[in-house]
Structures are given as C-alpha cells and as structure tokens.
Design a protein around this motif. Structure first.
Motif, short mmCIF file in Angstrom:
data_model
loop_
_atom_site.label_atom_id
_atom_site.label_comp_id
_atom_site.label_asym_id
_atom_site.label_seq_id
_atom_site.Cartn_x
_atom_site.Cartn_y
_atom_site.Cartn_z
N UNK A 165 0.82 -1.21 0.00
CA UNK A 165 0.00 0.00 0.00
C UNK A 165 0.86 1.25 0.00
N UNK A 166 1.91 1.24 0.81
CA UNK A 166 2.78 2.42 0.92
C UNK A 166 3.49 2.70 -0.40
N UNK A 167 3.96 1.66 -1.07
CA UNK A 167 4.65 1.85 -2.35
C UNK A 167 3.71 2.44 -3.40
N UNK A 168 2.50 1.89 -3.49
CA UNK A 168 1.56 2.37 -4.50
C UNK A 168 1.15 3.81 -4.24
N UNK A 169 0.90 4.15 -2.98
CA UNK A 169 0.52 5.53 -2.66
C UNK A 169 1.66 6.50 -2.96
N UNK A 170 2.88 6.08 -2.68
CA UNK A 170 4.04 6.95 -2.95
C UNK A 170 4.21 7.15 -4.45
N UNK A 171 3.97 6.11 -5.24
CA UNK A 171 4.09 6.26 -6.70
C UNK A 171 3.02 7.20 -7.24
N UNK A 172 1.80 7.07 -6.74
CA UNK A 172 0.72 7.98 -7.16
C UNK A 172 1.12 9.42 -6.88
N UNK A 174 4.12 10.72 -6.42
CA UNK A 174 5.27 11.17 -7.20
C UNK A 174 4.88 11.46 -8.64
N UNK A 175 4.09 10.60 -9.25
CA UNK A 175 3.75 10.80 -10.65
C UNK A 175 2.78 11.95 -10.85
N UNK A 176 1.86 12.14 -9.91
CA UNK A 176 0.94 13.28 -10.01
C UNK A 176 1.66 14.61 -9.79
#
Length: 330
Positions: A165-172, A174-176
């Motif tokens: 969950x933490x990885x996916x939220x961090x990627x969201x 960063x990319x946004x």
C-alpha cells in the motif's frame, strides 16, 4: 502442561486471525506487460513495447492517478511518443486491452472495421481531455489508438509481482506531482526506460542501464529478464506469469520480442554489416551469445481471457508464485 498452556494461546490466535486479513489487504499486485511487436514498424524494430499494470492504482484521467475504489480493476501506465506532449498515459485495464468497459463486450474475433469502431466509441466517451489534435496513428506514426484495444494488435505477457500500500501511494503522489511532459527518445528514453524507472521505485537499484548488450539501449525483453532474475532470488516478489492472447481478425499474429542484437542476427541485417566491417559483425554476434539472449523461461503460462482477469486483478489469485509457467526458454 500442554493442556494448561493451550488457553493462553487462544488470545494470540484470535489476534493473529484479526491481523492477517489486515496485512493481506495491505498487499496488492502489479504486472510488467511485455507486448509483442507487430506490423511494418514491428518488422523494422522487433523489440516490441512494454507497460505496467497496477491493481490498486486507477486513472482519474489519462494523465492523473488515484487510488482505486472497490470493484475497479486498476490501470495500465506507459510511455508513448508525443501523445498530446505527455510523457506517460494511464488507462483502465479493459479499455487498454480491448477498447470496451465490460468483458461481455469483448468480441471473440474482430476485423479492422470493428476494432476501429470500438476504439472510436471509447475515445469519444473518455479521451476528450487529450484534445482533438492527437492523431489516431497508423502503420508508421503511432497515435492514441496504440493504447486503446492493444490486444487486437498483439500478444501480451504479464509478469505479476506483489506491491504494498505504501509503495503504491508513494508512486501515485510522485507521478501526479511530477512534470508529465514528453521526454521520449527511442534510444535512451523509450518505453522500456520508463518502466525500468518505475520498477526501480519498487526494487531500488535493480534495473540499471546495461552498456552491453545492445550498446546501452533498454528493451522490453531486457527489463523482463531482469525482473525474472530478481524474482528468483527474492520469493517475496511472488512472481507469476500470464498470457493475454491477441484477438484474431484485425492483424496478422504479432512476433516475439527480441533484443537489438538478436534482431540484427535473426533478420539477416548482420550479413551486409559483415561486408562493411567483419569486426563489427563479429562483435554483434559475440554480444548476442554472451549477453543478449535474455532467456525468459516461459512454458505454458496461464492464459487470461476477458472473463477471467482475476489472477491479474485480485491479489492472491492462482497460480502460485513462480509456478510451472516458468520453464523452457521463450
């Protein structure tokens, strides 16, 4: 003594029963999509394309990400050249593969006219934010049609891995927050380079650029091979491999992905190169034999159909990680 201690274990087991579902829900999965080359451009450049699918990440718009709501199947994110000057595009999984929003709408066979109709219908309903000036694309110059209904053009292999969950939220985040402006370069900022960067976000310092083979050019087969090699050393990656077949009727069957040196050899380009310089031709052959074969070890991976995308879209679905789908070279 064992009978006396048993009641003490009951609170622990109850707590464990509560914690394990919460831990499991914090897990999700993603998949590297290795897409075969097709058409005239695929003949000239048989390295193919790749993208990354995320179970927990959805596309609020083609250029803005968010957490998926319950019942949503996630999104595919990838880099294309010059699509409305954006560097990456995000698409819901089913439209990306089949240009429809429901698996019941996917045809068993679709000719070129039917595929064009499905793509146009989806674009009019959902891609207006990209602007009308974005070209459809054709045999040589690609456009928005290359990320709507991909499975009508080519076969796709999905290499699934676990995320948190933490990885996916961090990627969201960063990319946004990043500047999504086109940085595409066929040699050093291509689709495989983009996915190499995303995979490094999840597995730091694992997908570095290689000087050999292919003179430092990153290809989809190269990135896939490195993911397989990493997963074999790290079982927690929970890697599994799937086959998304090309829908017949629109194009001839797509071809297998190749490295650059492999393409030079199998296409016969190395022969005229040998007349120009035997040393360069010899270097290409050595480059391929020593570094550039990239065996992927696929053997009868599970086939996913529009009605059965669960192993890709539901965490923990079968098959088991690194199952019998990994075997003989592809």
């Amino acid at each position: 003594m064992a009978l006396m201690r048993a009641p003490r274990a009951i609170p622990f087991l109850m707590a464990l029963a509560l914690v394990l579902p919460a831990w499991r829900n914090s897990q999700a999965q993603a998949a590297l999509l290795m897409e075969e080359p097709f058409g005239f451009f695929g003949f000239l450049n048989p390295t193919g394309h790749d993208a990354i699918y995320f179970q927990r990440i959805c596309a609020e718009t083609p250029v803005k990400l968010r957490r998926c709501a319950p019942g949503e199947d996630g999104a595919v994110i990838t880099r294309y050249q010059g699509i409305a000057h954006y560097d990456w595009i995000a698409m819901p999984l089913l439209p990306y593969l089949y240009a429809v929003e429901s698996s019941s709408e996917v045809p068993a066979r679709a000719d070129r006219k039917a595929v064009t109709g499905l793509r146009d219908k989806y674009r009019e309903a959902h891609l207006a934010s990209l602007g009308k000036e974005v070209p459809r694309g054709g045999t040589i110059k690609r456009g928005w049609s290359q990320f709507v209904g991909v499975a009508y053009d080519r076969r796709i292999y999905a290499f699934r891995f676990a995320t948190t969950e933490e990885q996916d939220d961090a990627l969201i985040a960063q990319m946004n927050a990043g500047e999504n402006r086109s940085r595409f370069n066929l040699l050093y900022r291509n689709c495989a380079d983009f996915n190499r960067g995303v995979l490094n976000f999840y597995f730091p310092r694992t997908f570095e650029r290689s000087i050999l083979p292919d003179a430092g050019v990153t290809t989809p087969r190269q990135v896939t091979y490195k993911l397989l090699r990493y997963a074999r050393k790290h079982p927690e990656t929970q890697l599994a491999v799937f086959d998304i077949r090309q829908v017949p009727g629109n194009r001839n069957r797509s071809r297998s992905n190749k490295s650059i040196v492999q393409a030079l050899i199998t296409s016969g380009y190395v022969v005229p190169l040998a007349f120009l310089s035997p040393y360069i031709a010899g270097g290409v052959i050595i480059d391929y034999l020593v570094w550039g074969r990239y065996p992927l070890g696929l053997k009868h991976p599970q086939v996913l159909t529009p009605e059965n995308m669960g192993p890709l879209t539901v965490f923990g679905s079968e098959p088991s990680p690194l199952s019998a789908s990994v075997g003989a070279p592809l």
